[in-house]
Design a protein around this motif. Sequence first.
Motif, PDB file in Angstrom:
ATOM      1  N   ILE A   1      -9.909  -0.336   1.623  1.00 59.99           N
ATOM      2  CA  ILE A   1      -8.672   0.413   1.869  1.00 59.99           C
ATOM      3  C   ILE A   1      -8.466   1.481   0.794  1.00 59.99           C
ATOM      4  N   SER A   2      -8.814   1.167  -0.449  1.00 58.76           N
ATOM      5  CA  SER A   2      -8.645   2.131  -1.546  1.00 58.76           C
ATOM      6  C   SER A   2      -9.454   3.395  -1.321  1.00 58.76           C
TER       7      SER A   2
ATOM      8  N   ILE B   1      -5.413   1.744   8.765  1.00 56.93           N
ATOM      9  CA  ILE B   1      -5.493   0.657   7.777  1.00 56.93           C
ATOM     10  C   ILE B   1      -5.742  -0.677   8.471  1.00 56.93           C
TER      11      ILE B   1
ATOM     12  N   ILE C   1       0.849  -1.191   0.000  1.00 54.60           N
ATOM     13  CA  ILE C   1       0.000   0.000   0.000  1.00 54.60           C
ATOM     14  C   ILE C   1       0.885   1.242   0.000  1.00 54.60           C
TER      15      ILE C   1
ATOM     16  N   ASN D   1      -2.199   4.169  -3.639  1.00 54.59           N
ATOM     17  CA  ASN D   1      -2.206   2.976  -4.496  1.00 54.59           C
ATOM     18  C   ASN D   1      -2.158   1.731  -3.610  1.00 54.59           C
ATOM     19  N   ILE D   2      -2.762   0.664  -4.079  1.00 55.05           N
ATOM     20  CA  ILE D   2      -2.693  -0.618  -3.378  1.00 55.05           C
ATOM     21  C   ILE D   2      -2.673  -1.722  -4.417  1.00 55.05           C
TER      22      ILE D   2
ATOM     23  N   VAL E   1       0.923   5.159   0.684  1.00 54.95           N
ATOM     24  CA  VAL E   1       0.069   6.107   1.407  1.00 54.95           C
ATOM     25  C   VAL E   1       0.812   7.419   1.669  1.00 54.95           C
TER      26      VAL E   1
ATOM     27  N   ILE F   1      -9.666  -4.776  -0.404  1.00 51.23           N
ATOM     28  CA  ILE F   1      -8.931  -3.842  -1.266  1.00 51.23           C
ATOM     29  C   ILE F   1      -9.761  -2.588  -1.528  1.00 51.23           C
TER      30      ILE F   1
ATOM     31  N   VAL G   1      -4.712   6.872   0.986  1.00 57.96           N
ATOM     32  CA  VAL G   1      -4.162   5.780   0.188  1.00 57.96           C
ATOM     33  C   VAL G   1      -4.025   6.221  -1.265  1.00 57.96           C
TER      34      VAL G   1
END
Length: 744
Positions: A727-728, A682, A670, A735-736, A672, A724, A733
Amino acid sequence: MNAVTFPDTETQNLILPDWLNECLLCYESDKTNQNIDLICQAFNFAYKLHEGQTRKSGEPYIAHPVAVAGILRDLGGDKAMIAAGFLHDVVEDTEVTVEDIEQRFGPEVALLVEGVTKLSKFNFSNKTEQQAENFRRMFLAMARDIRVIVVKLADRLHNMRTLDPLRPDKQRRIALETKEIFAPLANRLGIWRVKWELEDLSFKYLDPKDYREIQNHVSEKRIDRETRIETVKNILQKRLHGIGVQVIELQGRPKHLYGIYSKMRRQNKGFHEIYDLAALRIIVNTNEECYRSLAVVHDIFKPMPGRFKDYIGLPKPNRYQSLHTTVVGLNGRPLEIQIRTLEMHHIAEYGIAAHWKYKETGGSDHSQLSDEDEKFTWLRQLLDWQNDLKDDQEYVDNLKENLFDDDVYVFTPNGDVIALSRGATPVDFAYRIHTEVGNHMKGARVNGKWSVLDQPLNNGDIVEIITQKNSHPSLDWLNFVVTPTARNRIRQWYKRSHREENMSRGREILEKELGKNGFEALLKSEPMQTVAQKCNYHSVDDLLAGLGYGGITLNQVVNRVREVTVTHQKEDPHAITLPSASPSPSCPTKPNKSPILGVEGLVYHIAGCCKPLPGEPIIGVVTKGNRGISIHTQNCSNIENVSGEQFIPVRWNTQDNKGFVSTYPVDVQIEVLDRVGVLKDILLRVSNHHVNVCNAGVKTGRNKPAIINLRIEIRDRQQLDYLINSISNMSDVLNIHRVNGVNF
């Protein structure tokens, strides 16, 4: 047997059908007729036992067995079947036992009643394991005496006719089971009139709105349809009489409602776009007159291309025979015409019931499945599957896909007809002929030309298998064979051909668990031979090979070793001592049920390069060395250059996960914005999705985003997607993505 003493109050409680009244009257006048005696005694016995019982509708319960016996009589059933129709519920609903039935009515009737009683307890809509077991028992009962399932079909038909008093949810459950199980079985047995009625009645309760709509449409068009059919009948009658063909019957029949509905859905058409709502049937005396009649039909009406089928020259497995053609009839409307002899018509209507050949001397051995009964080939194949397919889900899937689908008929070079599942290939054909033919298959000619092995066969193909002594199966064949027998035989060959490798792997696994001290002596000991036999293996070498390819788990072997050696030591204080061992937490034993189907009996592992999860398309790859099968995602870049011969088709096991691994390690990275508390936020989201974190790491740089690496335990792809996305959606954030897997 006791004399028939019919109660005086019978006329108040029950209106008997004419055939049964006649039977009872004949019995009173001639008690020497054994056929009538058995039927009347069975009715009398059932009447007394069910007296006072009522159905949900309120009518006397005896009305149901009387109706079932009547259906069996109409189907041409023998005296034992009709008697079983009267008695089929007495064991389940009263204190009478199967032994009582046998004592009163003989072993033949008892066998039928016992078989139907067992079938009545089966539930085909519950979880897969029990469903598979019920299917297996049902087909074993059918193999023992095929009449059992015919009595059961008559029972189900009358229950479907009288389904209205039940709750809607129960109506739907019974109707669905009827549509999926019993209507296709009636079709396989060739009992068309039962099949059609079961389908229509199921349709009525499963989709009442569409049922009523089609029923109304058919009724509205009835007069017009009957007028057109009558005109065509007159034209054909005159022409056929003119060429000397004696027409026994020329009849029109409307198509059954579910058939119309299925065609509408299959062709995505409305009712008014379906024109061939009726069929015309021509019944004549001989096969020759069938073909002469066909010539007349095609001379008068234009045949539609691709709509002609010759089931006389190539009968169906259930012995159905007829000529089918569709022509452009009056007003340009398609008309289906069937042409058959009277004997063919009788078989078409009554199926297996049209040609019972039971001895009159009693006993049931004569009704068992025999090698000569070609009409039961499909049932014999089902019995073979019971041995070939140990996995319940695979067994049920193959049953529903292959039992109830249409077959494809192909020829051997000698002209023998072989029925295969639709989509079958030359490899399926080879294994159908014989296991060794498949195992040594080099190639195939279809209709005299060389064919690729994965080419689906068509009706009428002539297939010739070319064998060679040093040829052997390719694991690539598992990607396209469709019959369970072929698939299982290929796997069996693979296991046998890698026996030494599997034995070495099994020895290594067991030695690692038990330790080297005394291990070789243990393998050669008498207790170890006993362990092998208790694990259903002939020898210790067989046991080691089974352990090597995954046919038995390490935990099962170790438990048997401990059990046997403890017993042996009690009997002989000087017996060999089991090496000390304890299960290794870093290497858990393999669970009894695999989360992956398609690798039964093979050692496999989840590939570390793509780490597939349940819900993602997967493929098995045969690896070099001793690592067995590697499971990859189908779009894994590491398998792009792998030879097709190394691939094995696999899929995730969708059964209840109890008993095998429930989570899989997944690495995510991730990116951030670096701020205080971002990791905590997270991890809170991860916790809210009930996901465990195995490892976490953070990398930061001056004026750069922070990189958080997490190793989490995930149940399946869907759970990962939800996490996903969650969290996105966090504002910090950037990118993950999943590391060593699919990027997001």
